[in-house]
Each structure stands twice: as structure tokens, then as C-alpha cells.
Design an enzyme around this catalytic site. Structure first.
Site, PDB file in Angstrom:
ATOM      1  N   LEU A  93     -21.885  85.664  48.951  1.00  0.00           N
ATOM      2  CA  LEU A  93     -20.463  85.973  49.084  1.00  0.00           C
ATOM      3  C   LEU A  93     -19.720  84.690  49.417  1.00  0.00           C
ATOM      4  CD1 LEU A  93     -20.673  89.230  51.222  1.00  0.00           C
ATOM      5  CD2 LEU A  93     -20.116  89.062  48.802  1.00  0.00           C
TER       6      LEU A  93
ATOM      7  N   ARG B 242     -22.092  79.530  52.425  1.00  0.00           N
ATOM      8  CA  ARG B 242     -21.357  78.260  52.321  1.00  0.00           C
ATOM      9  C   ARG B 242     -22.226  77.088  52.759  1.00  0.00           C
ATOM     10  NH1 ARG B 242     -15.565  80.524  53.853  1.00  0.00           N
ATOM     11  NH2 ARG B 242     -16.529  80.914  55.848  1.00  0.00           N
TER      12      ARG B 242
ATOM     13  N   ASN C 100     -17.153  84.205  51.156  1.00  0.00           N
ATOM     14  CA  ASN C 100     -16.668  84.107  52.533  1.00  0.00           C
ATOM     15  C   ASN C 100     -17.791  84.228  53.569  1.00  0.00           C
ATOM     16  OD1 ASN C 100     -17.139  86.782  52.039  1.00  0.00           O
ATOM     17  ND2 ASN C 100     -15.287  87.534  53.024  1.00  0.00           N
ATOM     18  N   CYS C 101     -19.038  84.125  53.133  1.00  0.00           N
ATOM     19  CA  CYS C 101     -20.196  84.198  54.031  1.00  0.00           C
ATOM     20  C   CYS C 101     -20.532  82.785  54.503  1.00  0.00           C
ATOM     21  CB  CYS C 101     -21.380  84.811  53.279  1.00  0.00           C
ATOM     22  SG  CYS C 101     -22.952  84.666  54.121  1.00  0.00           S
ATOM     23  N   ASP C 102     -20.547  82.588  55.829  1.00  0.00           N
ATOM     24  CA  ASP C 102     -20.825  81.251  56.381  1.00  0.00           C
ATOM     25  C   ASP C 102     -22.191  80.723  55.958  1.00  0.00           C
ATOM     26  OD1 ASP C 102     -18.370  81.150  57.626  1.00  0.00           O
ATOM     27  OD2 ASP C 102     -19.128  81.881  59.558  1.00  0.00           O
TER      28      ASP C 102
END
Length: 106
Positions: A6, A13, A8-10
Site C-alpha cells: 500500500l 515505503r 500509505n504503508c510505512d
């Protein structure tokens, strides 16, 4: 190398930053190919489903009892992330073992 996760998943990233050569696929918008999902389930079993996620907590008992592959096909955000495919090799999560196997420093 393809990283499924995803945007927006840390954790995703961090993995993507350490693996700049990886192509990124957002499972929320693009999903995961059924054959890859089946291969990942065969390799990782129940660990493929993230039972600590917000999505999982929002499911009813009937939904949680459904076959994992069916659940993941309908709710791709339930998948533990990231799922990294490199050739025939699959990696799940972004732990030290995965980082070492892929030669990445986090």
C-alpha cells in the site's frame, strides 16, 4: 522485482526506499494477480493474512471464516505487507531476513 503493498504503508515505503529498482503495485487499486496470491499462500500459509490489521478487526466472524484466498481477493488490504516477488522467489514482510536476502539496508 515487484513489491506489492500500500502506498500509505510505512513498512512498504521503507522497503521501496531500500529497493529503488523494484516496481511498486498498490494492492488497493491494482490488486494482486490470482496466481501470485495462490503461490504466496502455498509458501506462507496463514501468515499471508494480517490478522492484526484494521481491516481484519472490522470483519464479522462469518467473513473471517471464509477461505483465505477468497478473503484476500476481495480485501487485498488484509495481506501482510509487503509481498515481494523476485523471479520465482517470494518474500513476505520487511524483516531482517528479507532485507538480508535482497541485499538491502533499511
Amino acid at each position: 522485482m515487484v513489491l506489492y503493498g500500500l502506498k500509505n504503508c510505512d513498512t512498504c515505503r521503507k522497503a521501496l526506499k531500500a529497493l529503488p529498482q523494484a516496481a511498486f503495485v498498490d494492492v488497493r487499486t491494482e490488486g494482486v494477480p490470482a496466481d501470485l496470491l495462490a503461490a504466496a499462500y502455498a509458501r506462507f500459509g496463514e501468515k499471508l493474512v494480517n490478522t492484526r490489521s484494521t481491516t481484519w478487526r472490522g470483519l464479522s466472524e462469518e467473513e473471517r471464516a471464509r477461505p483465505p484466498l477468497e478473503l484476500l481477493a476481495q480485501q487485498p488490504t488484509l495481506m501482510k505487507r509487503p509481498l515481494i516477488a523476485e523471479g520465482d522467489a517470494l518474500y513476505l514482510g520487511w524483516d531482517k531476513a528479507t532485507q538480508a536476502a535482497l541485499g538491502a539496508a533499511a
